[in-house]
Design an enzyme around this catalytic site. Structure first.
Site, short mmCIF file in Angstrom:
data_model
loop_
_atom_site.label_atom_id
_atom_site.label_comp_id
_atom_site.label_asym_id
_atom_site.label_seq_id
_atom_site.Cartn_x
_atom_site.Cartn_y
_atom_site.Cartn_z
N GLY A 161 0.91 -1.20 -0.13
CA GLY A 161 0.04 0.01 0.06
C GLY A 161 0.94 1.22 0.06
CD GLN A 199 3.14 5.81 2.54
OE1 GLN A 199 2.08 5.42 2.23
NE2 GLN A 199 3.99 5.11 3.19
CB CYS A 254 4.83 2.50 7.33
SG CYS A 254 4.42 3.90 6.41
CG LEU A 255 6.52 0.90 1.51
CD1 LEU A 255 5.94 1.13 0.11
CD2 LEU A 255 7.50 -0.06 1.52
CG HIS A 268 -0.89 0.99 7.28
ND1 HIS A 268 0.03 0.97 8.13
CD2 HIS A 268 -0.31 1.90 6.20
CE1 HIS A 268 1.12 1.40 7.73
NE2 HIS A 268 1.07 2.09 6.60
CD GLU A 269 -1.29 2.34 2.61
OE1 GLU A 269 -0.92 3.77 2.40
OE2 GLU A 269 -0.47 1.69 2.88
CG HIS A 310 -0.03 6.85 5.16
ND1 HIS A 310 0.83 7.51 5.81
CD2 HIS A 310 0.17 5.52 5.32
CE1 HIS A 310 2.06 6.45 6.06
NE2 HIS A 310 1.43 5.16 5.49
#
Length: 180
Positions: free
Chosen positions: A56, A61, A104-105, A146-147, A150
């Site tokens: 994701g 991000q 998380c990226l 999660h996304e 963000h």
């Protein structure tokens, strides 16, 4: 639908790492006039996400304060299933909770168990502007929550105790210093 060939040829966008300020900002709704930018941005985001590898990626991000995210929790060997969520919102969630390890990226190599609703229903628009609803449980439900977090300026570490969050953020900062 996202064209796999377009993704394969797209230049991956750089993924921002915490504590970048845009990661803590609440995003604005995507408007019709934003769509041409999204058509070029989204394949580049998928390219970056697949390369990372991740499941994701939200607009903040990659430095965009717009309300959209991409997800693909499919098993790589069984083919891709890219989903684009424009202006997503959780419209229903179960009372039952589930714990799952999250990463998380934007917080590379940092992981912790996060407790979230076990299943959710998300309303969003697709690339054609059509309203869609998606019911999800398991990994996809976690990924969607999660996304969408963000898009509100919330990171997965914000669901942890202050002690755990501070440990992870210090470890991340140390790793980033050593890398540069």
């Amino acid at each position: 639908m996202i064209d796999h060939d377009v993704i394969a040829q797209a230049t991956p966008m750089p993924i921002l790492v915490a504590p970048q300020a845009v990661l803590r900002q609440k995003t604005r709704l995507v408007r019709p006039e934003d769509m041409s930018e999204l058509r070029t941005t989204i394949p580049r985001m998928f390219s970056a996400m697949y390369q990372a590898p991740g499941i994701g990626l939200a607009a903040p991000q990659v430095g965009l304060s717009l309300r959209f995210a991409i997800v693909d929790v499919s098993d790589r060997d069984e083919g891709r299933n890219p989903i684009v969520l424009i202006n997503p919102e959780v419209i229903a969630e179960t009372d039952s909770m589930a714990a799952r390890e999250e990463g998380c990226l934007s917080l590379p190599n940092q992981y912790a168990e996060v407790i979230r609703p076990e299943a959710v229903r998300v309303r969003y628009q697709d690339m054609d502007g059509k309203r869609q609803e998606l019911e999800a449980d398991g990994l996809l439900a976690t990924c969607l929550q999660h996304e969408i977090d963000h898009l509100e300026g919330i990171l997965f570490v914000d669901h942890l105790s202050t002690l755990k969050r501070n440990m992870i953020m210090r470890r991340l900062a140390k790793e980033q210093r050593q890398k540069h």
